[in-house]
Design an enzyme around this catalytic site. Structure first.
Site, PDB file in Angstrom:
ATOM      1  NE  ARG A   1     -62.748 -49.150 -76.922  1.00 52.10           N
ATOM      2  CZ  ARG A   1     -61.929 -48.974 -76.153  1.00 52.10           C
ATOM      3  NH1 ARG A   1     -61.007 -49.949 -75.441  1.00 52.10           N
ATOM      4  NH2 ARG A   1     -61.911 -47.700 -75.411  1.00 52.10           N
TER       5      ARG A   1
ATOM      6  CG  ASP B   1     -67.245 -37.406 -82.783  1.00 52.32           C
ATOM      7  OD1 ASP B   1     -68.016 -36.454 -82.772  1.00 52.32           O
ATOM      8  OD2 ASP B   1     -66.134 -37.813 -83.118  1.00 52.32           O
TER       9      ASP B   1
ATOM     10  NE  ARG C   1     -56.338 -46.483 -75.168  1.00 52.83           N
ATOM     11  CZ  ARG C   1     -56.495 -47.736 -74.788  1.00 52.83           C
ATOM     12  NH1 ARG C   1     -55.438 -48.412 -74.631  1.00 52.83           N
ATOM     13  NH2 ARG C   1     -57.706 -48.351 -74.730  1.00 52.83           N
TER      14      ARG C   1
ATOM     15  N   PRO D   1     -71.990 -39.465 -89.264  1.00 51.38           N
ATOM     16  CG  PRO D   1     -69.814 -40.554 -89.590  1.00 51.38           C
ATOM     17  CD  PRO D   1     -70.848 -39.602 -90.186  1.00 51.38           C
TER      18      PRO D   1
ATOM     19  CG  ASN E   1     -65.451 -44.438 -73.984  1.00 48.79           C
ATOM     20  OD1 ASN E   1     -65.427 -43.184 -73.852  1.00 48.79           O
ATOM     21  ND2 ASN E   1     -65.542 -45.252 -72.647  1.00 48.79           N
TER      22      ASN E   1
ATOM     23  CE  LYS F   1     -68.107 -41.361 -84.407  1.00 51.34           C
ATOM     24  NZ  LYS F   1     -67.196 -42.423 -84.836  1.00 51.34           N
TER      25      LYS F   1
END
Length: 283
Positions: A179, A240, A126, A238, A121, A221
């Site tokens: 996280r 997303d 970043r 994967p 997320n 994922k």
DNA sequence: GTCCAGGATCGGA
DNA sequence: TCCGATCATGGA
């Protein structure tokens, strides 16, 4: 950047260093003065490419054969793989053209797992920033790091043992957000030896999935990304938010690929197609 | 101010 | 088993 760096030159068809290293499977490479610069396996190198001609600065024949040849997956015939996956899903043809030079990197397992825990997320700039700070603060100096223009790039990715000592608050200061707790949990589990990366390397893929997902903060994922990019499991796929959207619209036959030998590479082709045509998939 | 990002976890149906 | 709310952060 030093011209005195030793270098190795190779020929490689169906490969683009820039496309591969900016394809969202890794977060530590930077383009600078026409070269891709970065650190992996404890060594800082710079990659320059002209057509099929690739020069890796900062390595010698020995390191090239033991590290970079595998890292960039130079020994695989991607032309043949493109043929195989487009036969399974013909609508992939255009995507495979966009991504003709993208290889699946063979990255370090711990770095890959940890990076994708941070990725959840989150957005790529970043993610890169957070990882850079982790490397700056807790990485070691890479071999050849003195040639790096950026100190973050000169550092190795921190070990699980190093990150296990870092406080959750510190991770939040680096911008990890919620996280941070996952990062702490995963680092401590791995440092403690709760999962054995050597065993994972040879374990059946489904068992490896379960073991990775037993870690707090590692879901479907992230486990899939770790297996594809960190353990060379090319069948891992994967999904997303972007890939999900693509499977629901342009590549509705893409689900046929899931479970096939090179599904992960097909997934990378789709990801590249989305990246170059974002307007087709934005919500 | 709202929306979104290479998602996972948790609780309740 | 499945679904929705929630989780920080910063850029657009």
């Amino acid at each position: 950047m030093s011209e005195k760096m030793p270098s190795v030159e190779v020929e490689c068809r169906n490969f683009s260093a820039k496309d591969t290293l900016t394809s969202g499977q890794c977060f530590r490479w930077t383009e600078r003065e026409g070269r891709m610069c970065g650190t992996a396996f404890g060594r800082y190198v710079e990659v320059e490419q002209n057509g099929n001609h690739v020069t890796i600065f900062g390595t010698d024949e020995k390191d090239y054969n033991e590290i970079w040849r595998k890292y960039f997956d130079f020994d695989r015939d991607y032309g043949e793989i493109k043929r195989i996956v487009t036969e399974l899903e013909p609508r992939l043809y255009e995507a495979a053209e966009y991504a003709a030079g993208v290889h699946i990197l063979a990255q370090e397992p711990w770095e890959t797992l940890c990076s994708f825990v941070i990725s959840q997320n989150n957005n790529i700039p970043r993610i890169r920033g957070i990882i850079r700070k982790l490397c700056l603060n807790y990485g070691e100096r890479a071999i050849g790091g003195e040639n790096a223009a950026d100190e973050g790039e000169a550092k190795t990715f921190p070990t699980a043992e190093a990150l296990a000592e870092v406080s959750e608050e510190k991770f939040k200061e680096f911008g990890c957000g919620y996280r941070a707790a996952y990062l702490t949990a995963v680092s401590q589990s791995v440092a403690r030896g709760d999962i054995d990366f050597e065993y994972l390397r040879s374990a059946p893929t489904d068992e490896a999935r379960k073991m990775l997902r037993s870690l707090k903060g590692v879901g479907p994922k992230v486990a899939e990304c770790a297996l594809l990019y960190g353990f060379g499991r090319l069948e891992c796929f994967p999904v997303d938010v972007w890939i999900r959207r693509a499977l629901e619209t342009e590549f509705t036959g893409g689900t046929e690929l899931i479970g096939s030998e090179f599904a992960g590479i097909a997934q990378q082709y789709i990801f590249e197609y989305i990246r170059r045509n974002p307007e087709k998939f934005s919500k």
